[in-house]
Design a protein around this motif. Structure first.
Motif, PDB file in Angstrom:
ATOM      1  N   ASP A  52     -32.688 119.783  14.169  1.00 34.45           N
ATOM      2  CA  ASP A  52     -32.284 121.095  14.092  1.00 34.45           C
ATOM      3  C   ASP A  52     -30.695 119.770  14.003  1.00 34.45           C
ATOM      4  O   ASP A  52     -29.553 120.900  13.214  1.00 34.45           O
ATOM      5  CB  ASP A  52     -31.710 122.074  15.734  1.00 34.45           C
ATOM      6  N   LEU A  53     -30.298 118.916  14.962  1.00 35.04           N
ATOM      7  CA  LEU A  53     -29.021 118.815  14.355  1.00 35.04           C
ATOM      8  C   LEU A  53     -28.609 117.995  12.587  1.00 35.04           C
ATOM      9  O   LEU A  53     -27.960 118.136  12.377  1.00 35.04           O
ATOM     10  CB  LEU A  53     -29.711 116.785  15.163  1.00 35.04           C
ATOM     11  N   VAL A  54     -29.756 117.218  12.078  1.00 36.75           N
ATOM     12  CA  VAL A  54     -29.563 117.723  10.700  1.00 36.75           C
ATOM     13  C   VAL A  54     -28.721 118.975  10.513  1.00 36.75           C
ATOM     14  O   VAL A  54     -27.487 118.545   8.983  1.00 36.75           O
ATOM     15  CB  VAL A  54     -31.141 117.498  10.040  1.00 36.75           C
TER      16      VAL A  54
ATOM     17  N   ARG B 116     -38.840 115.592  17.622  1.00 36.99           N
ATOM     18  CA  ARG B 116     -38.415 115.937  16.021  1.00 36.99           C
ATOM     19  C   ARG B 116     -38.229 117.358  15.576  1.00 36.99           C
ATOM     20  O   ARG B 116     -37.154 117.100  14.542  1.00 36.99           O
ATOM     21  CB  ARG B 116     -40.130 115.960  15.395  1.00 36.99           C
ATOM     22  N   GLU B 117     -37.968 118.424  16.420  1.00 38.88           N
ATOM     23  CA  GLU B 117     -37.730 119.764  15.796  1.00 38.88           C
ATOM     24  C   GLU B 117     -35.822 119.826  16.645  1.00 38.88           C
ATOM     25  O   GLU B 117     -35.091 120.399  15.932  1.00 38.88           O
ATOM     26  CB  GLU B 117     -38.662 120.610  16.943  1.00 38.88           C
ATOM     27  N   ALA B 118     -35.901 119.369  17.618  1.00 39.77           N
ATOM     28  CA  ALA B 118     -34.114 118.787  17.707  1.00 39.77           C
ATOM     29  C   ALA B 118     -33.758 117.420  16.787  1.00 39.77           C
ATOM     30  O   ALA B 118     -32.150 118.314  15.979  1.00 39.77           O
ATOM     31  CB  ALA B 118     -33.916 118.001  19.261  1.00 39.77           C
TER      32      ALA B 118
ATOM     33  N   HIS C 273     -27.841 117.304  20.809  1.00 37.36           N
ATOM     34  CA  HIS C 273     -29.286 118.065  20.725  1.00 37.36           C
ATOM     35  C   HIS C 273     -30.136 117.733  21.248  1.00 37.36           C
ATOM     36  O   HIS C 273     -31.512 117.638  21.385  1.00 37.36           O
ATOM     37  CB  HIS C 273     -29.509 117.994  19.490  1.00 37.36           C
ATOM     38  N   LEU C 274     -30.745 116.260  21.844  1.00 37.50           N
ATOM     39  CA  LEU C 274     -31.655 115.712  21.698  1.00 37.50           C
ATOM     40  C   LEU C 274     -31.549 114.911  24.103  1.00 37.50           C
ATOM     41  O   LEU C 274     -32.458 114.370  24.069  1.00 37.50           O
ATOM     42  CB  LEU C 274     -30.914 114.409  21.580  1.00 37.50           C
ATOM     43  N   ALA C 275     -30.597 115.924  24.292  1.00 38.79           N
ATOM     44  CA  ALA C 275     -30.821 115.663  25.940  1.00 38.79           C
ATOM     45  C   ALA C 275     -31.989 116.166  26.416  1.00 38.79           C
ATOM     46  O   ALA C 275     -32.774 116.327  27.358  1.00 38.79           O
ATOM     47  CB  ALA C 275     -29.755 116.231  26.549  1.00 38.79           C
ATOM     48  N   SER C 276     -32.671 117.767  25.974  1.00 35.05           N
ATOM     49  CA  SER C 276     -33.356 118.568  26.238  1.00 35.05           C
ATOM     50  C   SER C 276     -34.861 118.536  26.395  1.00 35.05           C
ATOM     51  O   SER C 276     -36.047 118.684  26.798  1.00 35.05           O
ATOM     52  CB  SER C 276     -32.906 120.106  26.855  1.00 35.05           C
TER      53      SER C 276
END
Length: 185
Positions: A91-93, A86-88, A75-78
């Motif tokens: 999404d992760l949550v 913040r959007e990632a 989720h946080l690589a891109s």
């Protein structure tokens, strides 16, 4: 059935069976015999691959932590800016809270062990450190630490609530933490 020497997947099946049983029955309900039966391996191969049940539990939970860190990474690589990050995180949550009940239960089992036993505490500390590395690609270290705790809390609350909060509330909480002290842009 093949012997331990010619069955390269045996160790992996044992670890997977261990995690499955912990998720289903809790760590107190897991035994060598149950794991061997679930993995489809002779009971003797348990001691061939692991010196004891504690080594097996630590290896299984290490593998589980690696899995969750990989979800963070995915989720946080891109993201290329703070708003995308913040959007990632939002999404992760939602992915974590709406995903596998197995993962939720395993996380709580690991935390319970960590509260009682230093080796598991070390494992969870390493897991948190690795998760924060991904967050620190986008946020300062203090914010990443706070955000990591927020992710855990929001995930647990959403997963256990009969009426989970919506995406807008998740995003608002993440925005509040990540804009504190942020220079005006």
């Amino acid at each position: 059935m093949a012997t331990g020497h010619t069955d390269p997947q045996r160790r992996e099946r044992i670890i997977t069976a261990t995690l499955d049983l912990i998720a289903e029955e809790g760590i107190a309900g897991v035994s060598h015999r149950k794991i061997a039966a679930r993995a489809g391996v002779p009971l003797g191969s348990m001691t061939y691959h692991f010196s004891g049940i504690e080594e097996l539990f630590r290896e299984a939970f290490t593998r589980f932590a690696d899995h969750i860190v990989a979800v963070f990474d995915a989720h946080l690589a891109s993201p290329t800016d703070r708003d995308q990050a913040r959007e990632a995180v939002t999404d992760l949550v939602h992915v974590l809270s709406e995903g596998s009940r197995r993962d939720l239960v395993l996380t709580q089992e690991l935390y319970t062990l960590a509260a009682r036993q230093p080796p598991y505490r070390q494992l969870t500390q390493e897991w948190m450190r690795r998760s924060r590395i991904h967050l620190e690609k986008h946020f300062d270290p203090d914010t990443a630490r706070q955000l990591d705790a927020l992710i855990e809390g929001l995930t647990l609350h959403r997963a256990l609530s009969p009426e989970p909060h919506d995406r807008a509330l998740t995003r608002e909480a993440i925005t509040r933490i990540t804009t504190t002290g942020e220079p005006n842009q």
